[in-house]
Design an enzyme around this catalytic site. Structure first.
Site, short mmCIF file in Angstrom:
data_model
loop_
_atom_site.label_atom_id
_atom_site.label_comp_id
_atom_site.label_asym_id
_atom_site.label_seq_id
_atom_site.Cartn_x
_atom_site.Cartn_y
_atom_site.Cartn_z
N GLU B 68 -14.42 -16.52 -5.37
CA GLU B 68 -14.55 -16.04 -6.74
C GLU B 68 -13.20 -15.78 -7.41
O GLU B 68 -13.07 -15.89 -8.63
CB GLU B 68 -15.40 -14.76 -6.80
CG GLU B 68 -16.89 -15.00 -6.58
CD GLU B 68 -17.28 -15.06 -5.12
OE1 GLU B 68 -16.37 -15.03 -4.26
OE2 GLU B 68 -18.49 -15.15 -4.83
N PHE B 130 -28.77 -3.72 -0.89
CA PHE B 130 -28.02 -4.83 -0.34
C PHE B 130 -27.14 -5.45 -1.43
O PHE B 130 -27.63 -5.75 -2.52
CB PHE B 130 -28.98 -5.88 0.24
CG PHE B 130 -28.26 -7.11 0.73
CD1 PHE B 130 -27.36 -7.03 1.79
CD2 PHE B 130 -28.46 -8.34 0.13
CE1 PHE B 130 -26.68 -8.15 2.24
CE2 PHE B 130 -27.79 -9.47 0.57
CZ PHE B 130 -26.90 -9.38 1.63
N GLN B 131 -25.88 -5.65 -1.13
CA GLN B 131 -24.89 -6.22 -2.06
C GLN B 131 -24.76 -5.45 -3.36
O GLN B 131 -24.47 -6.01 -4.41
CB GLN B 131 -25.20 -7.70 -2.33
CG GLN B 131 -25.00 -8.54 -1.07
CD GLN B 131 -24.88 -10.02 -1.35
OE1 GLN B 131 -25.47 -10.53 -2.29
NE2 GLN B 131 -24.12 -10.71 -0.52
N LYS B 180 -30.24 -8.28 -11.92
CA LYS B 180 -31.04 -9.48 -11.66
C LYS B 180 -32.29 -9.55 -12.53
O LYS B 180 -32.61 -10.58 -13.13
CB LYS B 180 -31.43 -9.50 -10.18
CG LYS B 180 -32.23 -10.71 -9.77
CD LYS B 180 -32.45 -10.73 -8.25
CE LYS B 180 -33.04 -12.08 -7.85
NZ LYS B 180 -33.11 -12.24 -6.40
N MET B 489 10.72 -15.23 -2.02
CA MET B 489 11.20 -14.11 -2.82
C MET B 489 11.37 -12.86 -1.96
O MET B 489 12.28 -12.06 -2.17
CB MET B 489 10.24 -13.85 -3.99
CG MET B 489 10.78 -12.90 -5.03
SD MET B 489 12.34 -13.49 -5.74
CE MET B 489 11.79 -14.26 -7.25
C1 LIG Z 1 -1.26 -11.38 -3.71
C2 LIG Z 1 0.17 -11.06 -3.53
N1 LIG Z 1 0.60 -10.57 -2.35
C3 LIG Z 1 1.92 -10.29 -2.19
C4 LIG Z 1 2.81 -10.48 -3.20
C5 LIG Z 1 4.28 -10.14 -3.01
N2 LIG Z 1 5.09 -11.34 -3.09
C6 LIG Z 1 5.77 -11.68 -4.21
S1 LIG Z 1 6.58 -13.11 -4.07
C7 LIG Z 1 6.09 -13.31 -2.49
C8 LIG Z 1 6.51 -14.51 -1.71
C9 LIG Z 1 5.91 -15.75 -2.22
O1 LIG Z 1 6.14 -16.75 -1.28
P1 LIG Z 1 5.83 -18.25 -1.62
O2 LIG Z 1 4.46 -18.35 -2.19
O3 LIG Z 1 6.11 -19.09 -0.46
O4 LIG Z 1 6.81 -18.53 -2.81
P2 LIG Z 1 8.42 -18.62 -2.78
O5 LIG Z 1 8.95 -17.28 -3.22
O6 LIG Z 1 8.82 -18.97 -1.40
O7 LIG Z 1 8.71 -19.68 -3.77
C10 LIG Z 1 5.30 -12.24 -2.07
C11 LIG Z 1 4.72 -12.07 -0.73
C12 LIG Z 1 2.30 -10.97 -4.42
N3 LIG Z 1 3.09 -11.16 -5.49
N4 LIG Z 1 1.00 -11.27 -4.54
#
Ligand SMILES: Cc1ncc(C[n+]2csc(CCOP(=O)(O)OP(=O)(O)O)c2C)c(N)n1
Ligand SMILES: [Mg+2]
Lengths: 173, 576
Positions: B68, B130-131, B180, B489
């Site tokens: 979703e 449920f749900q 529903k 990052m």
């Molecule tokens: C759902 C979620 N979990 C954690 C983060 C924290 N976070 C920000 S950037 C990042 C790394 C992203 O890695 P990748 O998708 O490989 O992208 P890159 O920075 O390597 O280009 C994380 C874990 C986030 N922004 N969103």
């Protein structure tokens, strides 16, 4: 105004829908605004309630709070009555533990504050006090010598006097 | 509950009074809003709605997503690409809670999506059925508005309010939770001709006196700068922005969401500002004497340290949301209004001022701090090169959807966006996993446009199940995975701010090309520069979805970078 300078009085007209109180409370919580008191009741218009919210914060914070409140779809208007000519009242009921020989003394103080004794039992009295919040606070200060069993306060409600100008503090979203 | 106070069928359109089920009411409302594609997954509580969708499938395309969350992000992409409202739908409980991240994302980025969630039947509400989950309770703080519809007679009005709220004023998510049995019941009520919400009257044109004052302040300024935000796109004011800039010789910087609202190859464009903005864009903010904020909320990632942001500058701020004005910056000229309408009033008052010396100064910074220069890298392909190659091969005509992390910043920086709605990114909430599903929504919004999903390896894995949707529905999205084998990052921050103590930053990835192939997609993997170019060219030509697993340099950093909590003065530029 009687309130301490950092307490602001917002009066909001809100649609009388289920959940509207949750929305307002949720907004205050997530934006970190501090509610000193909140009173809700019917307004003059069917389908709409009036909320009086005493908010603690700087003028700027409260301005932001007003704007955020107004963004809620069910909030029809918000007025900031802080510093405006307005009548504010709160109702408090105070159950005080008193020995029989202390009753008269408490009744006297209550009388001076124009309160009412609404119930007497063998061991306690219930005082009803209506007025500006500060008056109730002062009354409570004066009766500290008596052991207080229970206090229930409604929270302040406010209504603007008629000489207030056009609606102030009104934002649109 | 009965019909809302004082409202009867009198105030309604003269539509036929044939009874409609709740499900049909929702379908008709979607059609009335011009929605032709929706995204969702059915479940017990929403099956009656799916039975209505079955009857409407010639007019409304339902895209079955595989989680979703993808429905919400796809609806977000669809809404942003079309300017219409997106629709995502789920069943009660787990289906609905899977949409929560999407709602939070929409409200942060001002995107109009209507969420239709099934709820357990009315008699079961509150019984831990449920749900069952209290999803309207959950969605209150992350939606513009929400409804739990307890009477089918209310549904026509609620649906038209929902679409109205989602798309007008400052757009945002609206959640409609429908039990529903309400989907199944019938009503002869119809939607009112006009939505009438006493507590909701978005402003139109900004206050005339304030508009005049804005013109005075702008005309008197020597070093003005326009900060163009998402509001330009939402209000359709790109043309007015162009006129404002060229008429007054005023340079333009953009926020992340403002990227493309002003043509980035225009001489007055100074690119994106902010934490990973271009150095010269940020230097300009330090020296300006007049900030003209248009449809922006002065987000902390854009502004950085407030006292180094246009110190002493006058601030003119135009936005449709009064709560954004004065929230971050003290504002000299606050204007609440729709940008397009307000700029049309402002434009004739703007004088043609010679601002050559200011522009010279800014161009000097541009020359001396070339933030977009890609360094040489003999041993590895740099992720910036990938973005540049997509730009070159698509001729700048592809829509780009970036995920979150380093890939997002490179996609924003190294491609020149000439129009609004060319670059899409989840800027406010920053949820990894946005790009792939959002790209599906962007593609289905207009299938003639080329669509590239630029994602990190980490973010791809969050919604990689959507490869199945791409394949099953034949959604022609090109996926470029900037595979650096890291949560890049995170690695960068640990390098800069935690002395290289890498914790939870390394990714042990599958072979994404093979994964794509297993899903029935065309998948290619490479770590060579030539093959990377070839693969992008192939994907550009290929008639169908393609996944490119591009092994790029593993430790490349995003530059420039303004260290959080500091200002432009301490910007870190690429040392190479
Ligand atoms: C759902 C979620 N979990 C954690 C983060 C924290 N976070 C920000 S950037 C990042 C790394 C992203 O890695 P990748 O998708 O490989 O992208 P890159 O920075 O390597 O280009 C994380 C874990 C986030 N922004 N969103
Ligand atoms: Mg990565």
């Amino acid at each position: 105004m009687n309130e301490a300078p950092e307490t602001h009085m917002l009066v909001a007209t809100v649609a009388d829908h289920p959940g509207v109180l949750t929305r307002v409370a949720s907004l205050f919580r997530r934006r970190g605004f501090n509610i000193a008191s909140l009173a809700v009741g019917h307004s003059e218009e069917p389908g709409y309630s009036r909320m009086t919210i005493a908010v603690e914060g700087s003028a700027e914070e409260v301005k932001q709070c007003e704007k955020q409140l107004y963004k809620l779809v069910e909030v029809v208007s918000v007025r900031n009555l802080t510093g405006a000519p307005a009548v504010t009242r709160e109702l408090a009921m105070i159950k005080v533990r008193v020995k029989s020989n202390e009753r008269l003394g408490l009744a006297e103080i209550t009388d001076i504050f124009r309160g009412e004794i609404v119930d007497v039992s063998k061991t306690s009295m219930i005082v009803q006090m209506t007025g500006a919040q500060s008056k109730i606070d002062r009354f409570l200060d004066v009766i500290t010598e008596y052991p207080i069993e229970e206090i229930s306060r409604t929270g302040v409600i406010a209504i603007a006097r008629d000489d207030v100008g056009p609606r102030n503090g009104r934002a649109r979203g | 509950m009965s019909a809302i106070n004082g409202r009867s069928s009198n105030g309604s359109t003269a539509a036929p009074k044939t009874p409609r089920t709740g499900g049909e009411v929702v379908c008709d409302a979607m059609l009335a809003a011009g929605v032709d594609v929706i995204f969702g997954m059915p479940g017990g509580a929403s099956l009656p709605f799916y039975d209505s969708l079955y009857m409407y499938q010639d007019r409304i395309r339902h895209v079955l997503i595989r989680h979703e969350q993808a429905a919400g992000f796809a609806a977000n992409g669809y809404a942003r690409a079309t300017g219409k409202v997106g629709v995502a739908t789920s069943t009660s409980g787990p289906g609905a809670t899977n949409l929560v991240t999407c709602m939070a994302n929409d409200i942060m980025d001002s995107v109009g999506v209507v969420y239709i969630t099934g709820q357990v039947a009315r008699p079961a509400i509150g019984s831990d059925a449920f749900q069952e989950a209290d999803v309207t309770g959950i969605s209150i703080p992350i939606t513009k508005h929400s409804y739990l519809v307890m009477d089918v007679d209310d549904l026509p009005r609620v649906m038209s309010e929902a679409f109205h709220l989602a798309s007008t004023g400052r757009p945002g998510p609206v959640h409609v939770d429908i039990p529903k049995d309400v989907f199944l019941e019938t009503t002869t009520e119809t939607a009112p001709d006009q939505v009438n919400l006493r507590g909701y009257r978005p402003s139109k044109v900004g206050n005339a006196r304030m508009v005049r004052k804005a013109a005075e302040v702008i005309n008197a300024s020597e070093r003005p700068i326009i900060m163009a935000g998402h509001g330009i796109d939402i209000s359709g004011a790109a043309e007015e922005l162009l006129q404002l800039a060229t008429r007054g010789n005023i340079p333009v910087v953009s926020t992340l969401h403002g990227v493309g609202t002003f043509p980035e190859t225009h001489p007055l464009s100074f690119g994106m500002l902010g934490m990973h903005g271009l150095a010269y864009a940020n230097f300009s903010m330090r020296q300006t004497d007049c900030i003209i904020g248009l449809g922006t909320r002065f987000d902390d990632r854009a502004v950085g340290k407030e006292d180094e942001f246009g110190p002493g500058a006058k601030v003119v701020h135009i936005d449709i949301d009064p709560a954004e004005i004065g929230k971050v910056l003290e504002t000299d000229v606050p204007i609440v209004g729709d940008l397009k309408l307000t700029l049309q009033k402002l434009l004739p008052l703007i004088e043609d001022r010679d601002r050559t010396s200011w522009l010279d100064q800014m161009n000097g910074w541009r020359r001396d701090h070339p933030s977009l220069k890609i360094p040489d890298s003999p041993d590895s392909v740099l992720p910036q090169e990938v973005v540049r190659a997509i730009y070159d091969i698509s001729g700048g005509e592809a829509r780009v959807i970036a995920d979150v992390g380093q890939n997002q910043m490179w996609a924003a920086q190294h491609y020149w966006y000439e129009r609004p709605r060319m670059f899409f990114s989840a800027g406010g909430l920053g949820p990894m996993g946005y790009a792939l599903p959002a790209a599906m929504g962007v593609k289905l919004a207009d299938e003639k446009q080329d669509v590239w999903c630029v994602t990190g390896d980490g973010g791809l894995l969050i919604n990689i199940q959507e490869f199945n949707t791409l394949a099953a529905e034949g959604i022609n999205v090109k996926v470029a995975v900037l595979n650096n084998a890291h949560l890049g990052m995170i690695r960068q921050w640990q390098e800069f701010f935690y002395e290289g103590r890498y914790m939870g930053a390394f990714l042990d990835n599958p072979d994404f090309a093979k994964v794509a192939q297993a899903f029935g997609l065309h998948g290619v993997g490479t770590s060579s520069r030539d093959e990377m170019h070839d693969a992008i060219a192939m994907a550009h030509e290929y008639d169908g979805p393609v996944v490119l697993d591009l092994h790029v340099d593993r430790v490349e950093n995003v530059y420039p970078m303004i260290v959080p909590g500091t200002g432009v003065n301490s910007v870190i530029e690429d040392p190479r």
